[in-house]
Design a protein around this motif. Structure first.
Motif, PDB file in Angstrom:
ATOM      1  N   ARG A 217       0.833  -1.210   0.000  1.00  0.00           N
ATOM      2  CA  ARG A 217       0.000   0.000   0.000  1.00  0.00           C
ATOM      3  C   ARG A 217       0.868   1.261   0.000  1.00  0.00           C
ATOM      4  N   LEU A 218       1.981   1.199   0.705  1.00  0.00           N
ATOM      5  CA  LEU A 218       2.882   2.351   0.743  1.00  0.00           C
ATOM      6  C   LEU A 218       3.459   2.644  -0.643  1.00  0.00           C
ATOM      7  N   GLU A 219       3.821   1.598  -1.364  1.00  0.00           N
ATOM      8  CA  GLU A 219       4.322   1.777  -2.733  1.00  0.00           C
ATOM      9  C   GLU A 219       3.253   2.393  -3.623  1.00  0.00           C
ATOM     10  N   GLN A 220       2.010   1.900  -3.486  1.00  0.00           N
ATOM     11  CA  GLN A 220       0.927   2.420  -4.317  1.00  0.00           C
ATOM     12  C   GLN A 220       0.633   3.881  -3.979  1.00  0.00           C
ATOM     13  N   ARG A 221       0.707   4.205  -2.703  1.00  0.00           N
ATOM     14  CA  ARG A 221       0.395   5.559  -2.273  1.00  0.00           C
ATOM     15  C   ARG A 221       1.466   6.572  -2.709  1.00  0.00           C
ATOM     16  N   THR A 222       2.715   6.133  -2.670  1.00  0.00           N
ATOM     17  CA  THR A 222       3.814   7.057  -2.993  1.00  0.00           C
ATOM     18  C   THR A 222       4.295   6.933  -4.426  1.00  0.00           C
ATOM     19  N   ALA A 223       3.845   5.852  -5.105  1.00  0.00           N
ATOM     20  CA  ALA A 223       4.297   5.569  -6.476  1.00  0.00           C
ATOM     21  C   ALA A 223       5.818   5.445  -6.543  1.00  0.00           C
ATOM     22  N   ARG A 224       6.419   4.940  -5.470  1.00  0.00           N
ATOM     23  CA  ARG A 224       7.866   4.746  -5.427  1.00  0.00           C
ATOM     24  C   ARG A 224       8.161   3.406  -4.756  1.00  0.00           C
ATOM     25  N   PRO A 225       9.204   2.703  -5.189  1.00  0.00           N
ATOM     26  CA  PRO A 225       9.561   1.437  -4.546  1.00  0.00           C
ATOM     27  C   PRO A 225       9.938   1.663  -3.086  1.00  0.00           C
ATOM     28  N   VAL A 226       9.562   0.711  -2.234  1.00  0.00           N
ATOM     29  CA  VAL A 226       9.913   0.823  -0.823  1.00  0.00           C
ATOM     30  C   VAL A 226      11.285   0.207  -0.552  1.00  0.00           C
ATOM     31  N   ALA A 227      11.777  -0.602  -1.483  1.00  0.00           N
ATOM     32  CA  ALA A 227      13.085  -1.226  -1.293  1.00  0.00           C
ATOM     33  C   ALA A 227      14.171  -0.276  -1.783  1.00  0.00           C
ATOM     34  N   MET A 228      15.093   0.070  -0.902  1.00  0.00           N
ATOM     35  CA  MET A 228      16.178   0.988  -1.263  1.00  0.00           C
ATOM     36  C   MET A 228      17.440   0.242  -1.668  1.00  0.00           C
ATOM     37  N   THR A 229      17.489  -1.078  -1.430  1.00  0.00           N
ATOM     38  CA  THR A 229      18.647  -1.883  -1.832  1.00  0.00           C
ATOM     39  C   THR A 229      18.158  -3.109  -2.579  1.00  0.00           C
ATOM     40  N   ASP A 230      19.059  -3.701  -3.367  1.00  0.00           N
ATOM     41  CA  ASP A 230      18.693  -4.917  -4.098  1.00  0.00           C
ATOM     42  C   ASP A 230      18.339  -6.035  -3.133  1.00  0.00           C
ATOM     43  N   GLU A 231      19.097  -6.163  -2.045  1.00  0.00           N
ATOM     44  CA  GLU A 231      18.839  -7.233  -1.082  1.00  0.00           C
ATOM     45  C   GLU A 231      17.469  -7.080  -0.434  1.00  0.00           C
ATOM     46  N   ALA A 232      17.104  -5.851  -0.080  1.00  0.00           N
ATOM     47  CA  ALA A 232      15.786  -5.609   0.510  1.00  0.00           C
ATOM     48  C   ALA A 232      14.687  -5.912  -0.491  1.00  0.00           C
ATOM     49  N   GLY A 233      14.915  -5.560  -1.769  1.00  0.00           N
ATOM     50  CA  GLY A 233      13.927  -5.840  -2.804  1.00  0.00           C
ATOM     51  C   GLY A 233      13.724  -7.337  -2.992  1.00  0.00           C
ATOM     52  N   ILE A 234      14.828  -8.110  -2.971  1.00  0.00           N
ATOM     53  CA  ILE A 234      14.724  -9.564  -3.115  1.00  0.00           C
ATOM     54  C   ILE A 234      13.996 -10.166  -1.917  1.00  0.00           C
ATOM     55  N   ALA A 235      14.323  -9.697  -0.708  1.00  0.00           N
ATOM     56  CA  ALA A 235      13.671 -10.207   0.500  1.00  0.00           C
ATOM     57  C   ALA A 235      12.179  -9.905   0.488  1.00  0.00           C
ATOM     58  N   LEU A 236      11.818  -8.706   0.054  1.00  0.00           N
ATOM     59  CA  LEU A 236      10.400  -8.339   0.002  1.00  0.00           C
ATOM     60  C   LEU A 236       9.671  -9.149  -1.058  1.00  0.00           C
ATOM     61  N   SER A 237      10.288  -9.355  -2.211  1.00  0.00           N
ATOM     62  CA  SER A 237       9.661 -10.157  -3.272  1.00  0.00           C
ATOM     63  C   SER A 237       9.438 -11.590  -2.811  1.00  0.00           C
ATOM     64  N   ALA A 238      10.440 -12.143  -2.091  1.00  0.00           N
ATOM     65  CA  ALA A 238      10.299 -13.507  -1.587  1.00  0.00           C
ATOM     66  C   ALA A 238       9.157 -13.595  -0.582  1.00  0.00           C
ATOM     67  N   ALA A 239       9.045 -12.602   0.290  1.00  0.00           N
ATOM     68  CA  ALA A 239       7.961 -12.605   1.277  1.00  0.00           C
ATOM     69  C   ALA A 239       6.611 -12.459   0.608  1.00  0.00           C
ATOM     70  N   ALA A 240       6.517 -11.585  -0.379  1.00  0.00           N
ATOM     71  CA  ALA A 240       5.250 -11.399  -1.088  1.00  0.00           C
ATOM     72  C   ALA A 240       4.854 -12.665  -1.831  1.00  0.00           C
ATOM     73  N   HIS A 241       5.809 -13.321  -2.456  1.00  0.00           N
ATOM     74  CA  HIS A 241       5.522 -14.566  -3.176  1.00  0.00           C
ATOM     75  C   HIS A 241       5.047 -15.631  -2.199  1.00  0.00           C
ATOM     76  N   PHE A 242       5.680 -15.698  -1.031  1.00  0.00           N
ATOM     77  CA  PHE A 242       5.310 -16.727  -0.051  1.00  0.00           C
ATOM     78  C   PHE A 242       3.885 -16.525   0.443  1.00  0.00           C
ATOM     79  N   VAL A 243       3.517 -15.312   0.820  1.00  0.00           N
ATOM     80  CA  VAL A 243       2.188 -15.094   1.412  1.00  0.00           C
ATOM     81  C   VAL A 243       1.090 -15.203   0.371  1.00  0.00           C
ATOM     82  N   GLU A 244       1.423 -15.060  -0.913  1.00  0.00           N
ATOM     83  CA  GLU A 244       0.407 -15.168  -1.966  1.00  0.00           C
ATOM     84  C   GLU A 244       0.100 -16.611  -2.300  1.00  0.00           C
ATOM     85  N   GLN A 245       0.958 -17.534  -1.917  1.00  0.00           N
ATOM     86  CA  GLN A 245       0.758 -18.940  -2.263  1.00  0.00           C
ATOM     87  C   GLN A 245      -0.394 -19.554  -1.467  1.00  0.00           C
TER      88      GLN A 245
END
Length: 245
Positions: A217-245
């Protein structure tokens, strides 16, 4: 049926009739003995109104039916134990009061129908035929296998859940957080170190899901990625993929 409660009703009727031997009536949970007593001392109820005598007799009928059904269930379990101990049908035939091994097999299957009805009390009554019992046993075996597969899948998800949550926490400093996201990540951090039981796993999954939703929701509201590093982006993507399963 609450058999001890029904025995208690019979006892009350004998007490009301001033049965002189009522103190010798077996305890409420000794259903068989209590029934034998009630049968032997049925004449003591003649002091009561005919309606109460009739009610007592009907209660005895109900209790004998209950014992008959329970006897079939327990006899079926005894047969299963005997077969597990390598007893042959020819040996079980006289014990089951039949004359041939095939008759023992068929009677055992009919008894098994009673046991299956007891194991699955909410189902439709099972027909007392070997074919119906075999089909029911196969169905129950499939259901158990499906339940085991579901449990194993849940255990596997639990094993994956903790490292996914930990990875997101490890790269928390690389995420832009609002108050909502920060709150849910705090909840994840609180439960994760001691996450052992199933309830704790469910809570961890709920908190992680809430954190991912808050970040989305924060990304949608600000229209900006919330991940400031590649590692954080990968961790967030993995978490999002897991909870969507």
């Amino acid at each position: 049926m609450d058999a001890p409660a029904v025995v208690g009703e019979l006892r009350q009727l004998h007490e009301e009739a001033e049965d002189p031997s009522v103190e010798r009536m077996p305890a409420d949970d000794e259903v068989y003995g209590a029934l034998l007593y009630a049968e032997k001392h049925a004449g003591a109820l003649r002091k009561l109104a005919l309606e109460k005598q009739r009610a007592a007799a009907v209660r005895r009928v109900q209790l004998w039916e209950y014992l008959r059904e329970r006897a079939e269930v327990h006899q079926a379990r005894a047969v299963a134990d005997a077969r597990a101990a390598d007893a042959e049908w020819v040996e079980l035939a006289p014990a089951l009061a039949v004359n041939a091994p095939s008759a023992a097999y068929n009677k055992a299957k009919r008894l098994r129908a009673a046991a299956l009805d007891d194991e699955v009390p909410d189902g439709d009554p099972l027909r007392r035929t070997p074919e119906a019992v075999i089909a029911a046993e196969l169905r129950i075996a499939r259901q158990k296998q499906e339940a085991q597969r579901a449990e194993e899948a849940a255990r596997q998800r639990h094993r994956l859940l903790m490292p996914v949550a930990q990875r997101l926490l490890d790269h928390r400093e690389g995420l832009v957080l609002d108050e909502d996201a920060e709150y849910w990540l705090d909840e994840v951090a609180e439960v994760l170190p001691n996450c052992v039981t199933g309830i704790q796993m469910v809570s961890l999954h709920r908190y992680l899901s809430a954190a991912v939703r808050a970040l989305s929701r924060l990304e949608q509201r600000t229209a900006r990625p919330v991940a400031m590093t590649d590692e954080a982006g990968i961790a967030l993507s993995a978490a999002a993929h897991f909870v969507e399963q």
